[in-house]
Design an enzyme around this catalytic site. Sequence first.
Site, PDB file in Angstrom:
ATOM      1  N   HIS A  12       0.858  -1.190   0.000  1.00  0.00           N
ATOM      2  CA  HIS A  12       0.000   0.000   0.000  1.00  0.00           C
ATOM      3  C   HIS A  12       0.890   1.234   0.000  1.00  0.00           C
ATOM      4  CE1 HIS A  12       0.783   0.838   4.280  1.00  0.00           C
ATOM      5  NE2 HIS A  12       0.786  -0.466   4.414  1.00  0.00           N
ATOM      6  N   ASP A 345       3.518   5.338   5.101  1.00  0.00           N
ATOM      7  CA  ASP A 345       4.416   4.545   4.268  1.00  0.00           C
ATOM      8  C   ASP A 345       4.835   5.222   2.966  1.00  0.00           C
ATOM      9  OD1 ASP A 345       4.825   2.635   6.072  1.00  0.00           O
ATOM     10  OD2 ASP A 345       3.978   0.982   4.911  1.00  0.00           O
TER      11      ASP A 345
HETATM   12 FE   LIG Z   1       5.695   1.846   7.560  1.00  0.00          FE
END
Ligand SMILES: [Fe+2]
Length: 576
Positions: A12, A345
């Site tokens: 993701h 992320d």
């Molecule tokens: Fe992460």
Amino acid sequence: MIILGLSGALNHDASAALLIDGEIVAAAEEERFIRDKHAKNRMPLNAARFCLEFAGIGARDVDVVAFPYAPIGLATPARWHYARRHWYAPDRALDALFNGNRRYRRNRGRVLVMGTALGIDWTRTEFVPVEHHLAHASSAYHLSGFEERTAILGVDGKGEYATTFFGYGEGGKIHKIKELYDPDSISGVYGAMTEYLGFEMLDGEYKVMGMAPYGDPNRHDLSRLFRRRSRGEVEVDTRYVNTVGLRRYRAEGVGFYFSQKLVDWLGPRRVDESIDEPFVDYAASLQRLFEDTCLQLVDAHLGDILADTGKLAFAGGGALNVKLNQRLVARADVQELFVQPAAGDSGTALGAATYVAAGRGDKLSRMRHAYLGPAFSTDECLDALRAIGEPLEFARLDDVPRDTARILAAGNPVAWFQGRMEFGPRALGARSILGCPSAAGIADRINAQIKFRERWRPFCPSVLDRVAPQIIQSQHPAPFMTITFDVAESWKARIPEVVHRDGTARVQVVDEASNPRYYALLEHLEALTGDAVVLNTSLNRQGEPIVCTPTDALAMFIGSDLEYLVMEDLLVTKRR
Ligand SMILES: [Fe+2]
């Protein structure tokens, strides 16, 4: 040195970032190009292409491809911890011991294939894996501009095995102090409970955070989600949350990250849109438990460094928890907190690149803005307008900030498309929907025109830098909307539409150098209304990524009831 950082290791938030001699030239999330939120199971091919094109270089010019996922040896405690704690799912436990870098190998293969598609010549370009949490840490520390010894905190669902990171940076080097390993993930507990509260994990956490102030944190004690929280250690009770395998609660063929035992304890999970008891109270308790646990761990592992220098760099999805950040800033031992805007992320593309750059002697400096994506000229906007052929009217504005301020001051929401797209999940005045926060009912009006968000979710303000200290009662830097502050009493009534239920606001303090046109807009708004504040929310519809191109902006505009779109020098309206 030319370094291309890529993320997407955890399936993701794929993204790409390009560093040339330590300077961030470009960075963007893949979701914006493929129009699919979080770009699940995708590699950042389009984002990487954009970065190279923007820099005017070819794929063969790249010296290093840095990737935030690395092999983890059996000599470290990570895989043993994972195996021991997953005894109830023996297939996973054994896999961690005997085949514990399978995911790394798969990731490496995907990067090599994507790189080749991009035109990279792997005989000339080096592939460098960076441990996931070191990439997060670097994205915060190396871009903080802090010269002193800096405490580094990383709170995240999970990288390879580490979930939570404590360390420090000194002289450009990062040192580990302590890591927690899967399933002992504080962010994971938040994610599991996000699922229980009816949202999607890795997406709905900020909704839980927005819901929390409506509840009473004292009505339910959720502390049993942890078996132990003491002396710098945390053990999650996987009988309730962070569960895998047969322990998972299942409904309609979907397995959740919590157990039947949790449902037996707290009742059926939330499945509708309501924000009623007990769910608001659970959200409130969860938020407090998350904050308290993180703060205890900071005391245990980073207290000495903070007492010494007061500098803290924080990354990982947990660093997007703006309420935790408010409590971190409020600590007597914290002088300054730096949270990189893409703390989740997507920011690990940048972090992997900065980690390699710092290691090879490139000089990195403080990240001052997030405008790192594509930009489009007024002529390109005109081309998009003509191509779309919808019944739209447009005119070139004489003075974009002044004319836009007038529309806002009259109580209208405005879609605002200007300059380079932001990197990270927050719209910061490049791809935003704006409103005048003193115009009564503006929040409801935006919700009605976009029909894209829960009414109870707070809107946030962008504030002129010279006025911000009066409003937030603090001189602390806040360029990225990553921290909430208590709004001064005298301002609460002036800008009610951007003050959350608990009296806080997640502000963006705007400085002239980073975004001159947005700054000028705020100055004009101040001249018209007396307040140098604008309501700022992201330019997208529910479930869609923030818009990237003029065509995206027009499609979103046409698909909403918004009446005004200011796109570079053009004012676009709908024909009546
Ligand atoms: Fe992460």
